[in-house]
Design a protein around this motif. Structure first.
Motif, PDB file in Angstrom:
ATOM      1  N   VAL A 114      -9.678 -65.265 -15.704  1.00  0.00           N
ATOM      2  CA  VAL A 114      -8.157 -65.118 -16.382  1.00  0.00           C
ATOM      3  C   VAL A 114      -6.889 -66.089 -16.941  1.00  0.00           C
ATOM      4  N   ASP A 146     -12.571 -58.439 -23.211  1.00  0.00           N
ATOM      5  CA  ASP A 146     -11.342 -59.591 -24.068  1.00  0.00           C
ATOM      6  C   ASP A 146     -10.888 -59.263 -25.164  1.00  0.00           C
ATOM      7  N   SER A 150      -7.250 -59.885 -24.649  1.00  0.00           N
ATOM      8  CA  SER A 150      -6.638 -61.106 -24.386  1.00  0.00           C
ATOM      9  C   SER A 150      -5.922 -60.949 -25.722  1.00  0.00           C
TER      10      SER A 150
END
Length: 189
Positions: A114, A146, A150
């Motif tokens: 990450v 993800d 993210s």
């Protein structure tokens, strides 16, 4: 028969034109540029650099006079006319985010790593550099992890920590993401 041929030809030509138009960069969207900051203004009257008034060239349109602040003045010498972007005020310079990369964490499905972007002590973005890939199931679960964690609007930015909900069906990948993330957060602070 002739009408059908003309209709097909016209459809093909219009489709081709549409594809070319859509594929041309800059034609589908307006260009978005940040307004340039106004030049610094010195206090007091500004000395004139020339005592003669310049005469516009034949065939050209006259340009408005500019004051030291960059604002246009009307030809009658009235109040300055400022662009809308200037009236709104200038935004303070945004600090540059620093990037911190967490360690590679390996689980039974593959590697997870990450990267976070930090401004001050705030996480402003998170991205998975490595996620398990190779099978359709791994790809699907990695994509779920993800998309949940993210990005600038993901759970990492929302919670500002590695205390994230586990993605159902992707427990090992979620755990590895959190461990790499926590290490990156620890490096950043």
């Amino acid at each position: 028969m002739r009408r059908a041929l003309l209709a097909i030809t016209g459809l093909a030509a219009s489709t081709t034109a549409l594809v070319v138009f859509k594929a041309t960069p800059g034609t589908g969207q307006l260009a978005r540029e940040e307004p340039a900051p106004p030049p610094p203004v010195a206090e007091g009257p500004q000395p004139s650099t020339s005592s003669k008034a310049t005469k516009p060239k034949a065939g050209s349109s006259p340009k408005p006079n500019r004051s030291a602040s960059g604002a246009s003045r009307s030809d009658s010498g009235g109040t300055p006319k400022t662009p809308a972007a200037s009236r709104a005020g200038t935004a303070a310079a945004q600090p540059t985010p620093s990037t911190v990369i967490g360690p590679v964490v390996t689980n039974e499905f593959g590697d997870v790593q990450v990267r976070i972007s930090v401004v001050g002590d705030q996480i402003v973005n998170a991205a998975a550099l490595r996620l398990p890939r190779g099978t359709a199931q791994s790809d699907q679960r990695s994509d779920q992890v993800d998309s949940r964690y993210s990005g600038a609007v993901g759970m990492v930015v929302e919670r500002q920590s590695a205390d994230l909900d586990t993605v159902s069906g992707a427990t090992a990948t979620s755990d590895a993401y959190r461990r790499s993330l926590q290490a990156a957060i620890d490096q950043a602070r």
